[in-house]
Design a protein around this motif. Structure first.
Motif, mmCIF file in Angstrom:
data_model
loop_
_atom_site.group_PDB
_atom_site.id
_atom_site.type_symbol
_atom_site.label_atom_id
_atom_site.label_comp_id
_atom_site.label_asym_id
_atom_site.label_seq_id
_atom_site.Cartn_x
_atom_site.Cartn_y
_atom_site.Cartn_z
ATOM 1 N N PHE A 16 4.718 -23.959 -4.671
ATOM 2 C CA PHE A 16 5.832 -24.540 -5.423
ATOM 3 C C PHE A 16 7.140 -24.306 -4.663
ATOM 4 O O PHE A 16 7.271 -23.351 -3.898
ATOM 5 N N ARG A 73 9.308 -29.180 -0.124
ATOM 6 C CA ARG A 73 9.327 -30.635 0.037
ATOM 7 C C ARG A 73 8.061 -31.031 0.801
ATOM 8 O O ARG A 73 7.741 -30.427 1.820
ATOM 9 N N GLU A 113 9.621 -34.916 -1.111
ATOM 10 C CA GLU A 113 10.076 -34.633 -2.469
ATOM 11 C C GLU A 113 9.488 -33.303 -2.917
ATOM 12 O O GLU A 113 8.365 -32.948 -2.547
ATOM 13 N N SER A 130 7.553 -30.872 -5.005
ATOM 14 C CA SER A 130 6.406 -31.046 -5.885
ATOM 15 C C SER A 130 5.475 -29.856 -5.737
ATOM 16 O O SER A 130 5.567 -29.082 -4.788
#
Length: 530
Positions: A338, A341, A347, A349
C-alpha cells in the motif's frame, strides 16, 4: 488471602512455547477484624487494589458479609499473572454502613495490607477442563426459626491437599422455606475440585441470620465423580447430617436431604484443539510502500535490498511468516502493498504482489517483494483501513462454512503512524467480528506512540462513533525493540495473543473444533519425512 489458582492453562503456541498470559483466581478471607459497630459486629467488604505505574487503582471488590469479624468471602478475584513482574496488590477492608458506594466517608476503614502476587499461597494445578453448571435443591430441612421457617443457604468447600478448606461457592438465601431450590451456578473445575474428580467437597447448609449469626443445619461430603452419576432422569441425593444430633438422638436419620437435580458440563477448548481439528491459519502480509521509507536504491532506505543482510521489513516478515506457514496446508500466502504508485498509469493503489509460481510460503513472498520494488514508485499516504477492510471481507466469507476450518492473520509492516486513524479504528471494530487477528510491526525510528491506541491493551478500542471492539484482535510492536534480539523473540511477542484470539472467536460463535481425524494438514502433505 487464602488461595490463588491458575484459571487458564497456558495456551498452545504457534510453532512452539509462547508466553501466554495466565489468569489466576484469588480468594480472600479475614480473621479478627476490628469491631466498629455498637450493637452488632462489623459488616466487612474487601477492595482489591492493583498498582500501575505507581498509582493504586481498584480492580474489584467482594460482597458485604453482615456482622462478621472472621468473614470468608465467596467473591473470586480474577487477574493476569506475569512471572517476570513483581505485581503489587493492596487489600483494603471496610465496615459498610450504606447500600451505595463502598469506601466512602460513611464507611469505616478497618485496615489494609500490601503484598505481591508471588507472596500469596498457591496450589499448583495443571490443565483446564472447563466448567460445570450445578443445580441444587433441598427437602425437609430442619426448622431453626421459632415463628417462621428456616432461611437456608448452601456452602461448598474444596478440601485441599494440605487439609485446608477453600470456599468454592455460597448460594443465595431462600427465605422461609424448608424445601429450597437454589439458583444454578457455574464454577470452573479448577476451582471446584482442582480437576480431580475424587477430591472431597465439604458442603454445609445454614439457616441465615440477618445479624450474621447463622444456625447450622447440617453437612455432607461429596465428590465431582459422585455428582456425575446424575442422568437419565435420576438425581443425586445426600443426607444432610448434623453431627451433634446424630450423637444425641437415638433415631436420628438426617436434617433433610440435599439434591443435585441437574449438572451441565461445559468443555473449554484450547487453541491446540482447533489446530488438531484441522483449523488452517491463513497468513497475509501488507507492506508499507510510502515515500517516507526512502528510495530503495539508497542504502539508507528501509526498503534497501542488501545482498548480505535482510532489511527490517524482511526480518519481521520472515520471523512471523516462518511460524505461520506451518499451520497452512497449501502454504500459499497473500502479499499486499500500500502507498505506492503502480505502472503503467502510476496511480496509488493496493498491490497484490505475491506470485504463487515462485517458491511457496514465506520464501515466495520474499522473492515477490524483491521483484516488486524496482517496478513501483513509493508515494503515500499511509492508509491501512482499506487493507484491513479487504482482509476482513475475505475472512467474513468463512462464516458461511460454519466450522472451525480457517482463521486469518494479517501482518501489517509500516514505517510510520497511519494517516487514516479514524477509518482504521472503524475497520478494526468491524474486523473484530471476523475470524481475524491483526499484527502491526512498526519499522524504523518513527514515533509510534499513537499506534498504541490500536493495540487496546490500555483500554477498549472504540470506533469514532464509540462502538467497542467485540474482542481485542490487534497487537502492535515497534521492531526497534527487537533489533538486537533473535527472530524468535519477535515472533514470540507478536504471536503471543493469537492462540487466545482464535479460541475467543470460535467460543463466541459456539463453534467446536472438528474431530482430530478430520485434519487437512495431516492428509494433504505428500512430502517425504526426513
Amino acid at each position: 488471602m487464602n488461595d490463588i489458582q491458575d484459571a487458564t492453562s497456558p495456551g498452545a503456541a504457534l510453532g512452539g512455547p509462547v508466553a501466554c498470559v495466565s489468569k489466576v483466581e484469588l480468594r480472600v478471607a479475614c480473621k479478627a477484624l476490628l469491631d466498629r459497630d455498637t450493637l452488632n459486629k462489623s459488616d466487612p467488604c474487601v477492595i482489591l487494589m492493583v498498582q500501575n505505574q505507581g498509582q493504586w487503582t481498584e480492580l474489584d471488590r467482594t460482597e458485604v458479609i453482615k456482622s462478621n469479624l472472621h468473614p470468608v468471602f465467596a467473591k473470586v478475584f480474577t487477574l493476569d499473572y506475569y512471572f517476570e513482574e513483581a505485581q503489587k496488590l493492596r487489600f483494603e477492608v471496610y465496615d459498610i454502613h450504606g447500600t451505595h458506594s463502598i469506601g466512602t466517608r460513611d464507611d469505616d476503614f478497618l485496615g489494609g495490607v500490601e503484598c505481591t502476587l508471588g507472596q500469596v499461597h498457591a496450589e499448583e494445578i495443571s490443565g483446564n477442563n472447563g466448567y460445570v453448571e450445578l443445580f441444587f435443591c433441598a427437602k425437609k430441612l430442619d426448622d431453626k426459626d421459632l415463628f417462621s421457617k428456616s432461611d437456608p443457604f448452601l456452602e461448598i468447600y474444596r478440601i485441599n491437599d494440605d487439609g485446608t478448606e477453600q470456599l468454592v461457592h455460597r448460594t443465595e438465601v431462600i427465605k422461609n422455606n424448608l424445601n429450597p431450590v437454589w439458583e444454578p451456578f457455574k464454577v470452573s473445575l479448577i476451582s471446584l475440585c482442582s480437576c480431580d474428580e475424587d477430591r472431597k467437597l465439604k458442603c454445609l447448609v445454614w439457616d441465615s441470620d440477618s445479624r450474621g449469626k447463622h444456625d447450622f443445619i447440617g453437612e455432607f461430603y461429596a465428590t465431582f465423580r459422585e455428582m456425575q452419576k446424575i442422568g437419565g432422569g435420576s438425581k443425586v441425593t445426600w443426607d444432610c447430617i448434623n453431627p451433634k444430633y446424630k450423637l444425641k438422638k437415638k433415631n436420628y436419620k438426617n436434617s433433610g436431604v440435599v439434591i443435585l437435580s441437574d449438572l451441565k458440563l461445559h468443555r473449554v477448548y484450547s487453541f491446540l484443539d482447533y489446530i488438531m481439528g484441522g483449523c488452517q491459519i491463513h497468513f497475509t502480509v501488507a507492506i508499507d510502500f510510502t515515500a517516507s521509507n526512502g528510495d530503495p536504491r539508497n542504502s539508507c532506505s528501509l526498503h534497501y535490498i542488501n545482498p548480505y543482510q535482510p532489511n527490517e521489513y524482511l526480518k519481521a516478515l520472515i520471523a512471523v511468516g516462518e511460524i505461520c506457514q506451518d499451520y497452512d496446508s497449501d502454504k500459499r500466502f497473500s502479499a499486499l502493498g500500500f502507498g505506492a504508485r503502480i505502472p503503467p498509469n502510476y496511480e496509488v493503489s493496493i498491490i497484490l504482489f505475491s506470485c504463487y509460481n515462485l517458491s511457496p510460503a514465506i520464501q515466495g513472498v520474499v522473492e515477490a517483494y524483491q521483484n516488486c520494488l524496482p517496478k513501483i514508485q513509493l508515494y503515500g499516504p499511509t492508509n491501512v483501513s482499506p487493507i484491513i477492510s479487504r482482509i476482513a471481507k475475505l475472512s467474513a466469507g468463512e462464516e458461511t462454512i460454519k466450522d472451525a476450518s480457517r482463521y486469518h492473520i494479517l501482518l501489517i509492516l509500516t514505517d510510520g503512524v497511519v494517516t487514516d486513524m479514524a477509518d482504521t479504528r472503524e475497520a478494526i471494530v468491524r474486523a473484530s467480528y471476523q475470524p481475524l487477528s491483526i499484527i502491526i510491526v512498526g519499522v524504523g525510528n518513527a514515533d509510534f506512540t499513537d499506534m498504541q491506541i490500536l493495540d487496546g491493551d490500555d483500554g477498549v478500542l472504540r470506533s469514532p462513533k464509540g462502538e467497542p471492539v467485540l474482542r481485542d484482535i490487534v497487537q502492535f510492536v515497534p521492531f526497534r525493540d527487537f533489533k538486537t534480539a533473535s527472530p524468535a523473540a519477535l515472533a514470540k511477542c507478536v504471536l503471543a495473543e493469537v492462540p487466545n484470539q482464535v479460541v475467543e472467536y470460535y467460543s463466541h460463535k459456539a463453534i467446536c473444533p472438528m474431530p482430530p481425524s478430520y485434519c487437512p494438514s495431516l492428509v494433504l502433505s505428500e512430502e517425504p519425512v526426513n
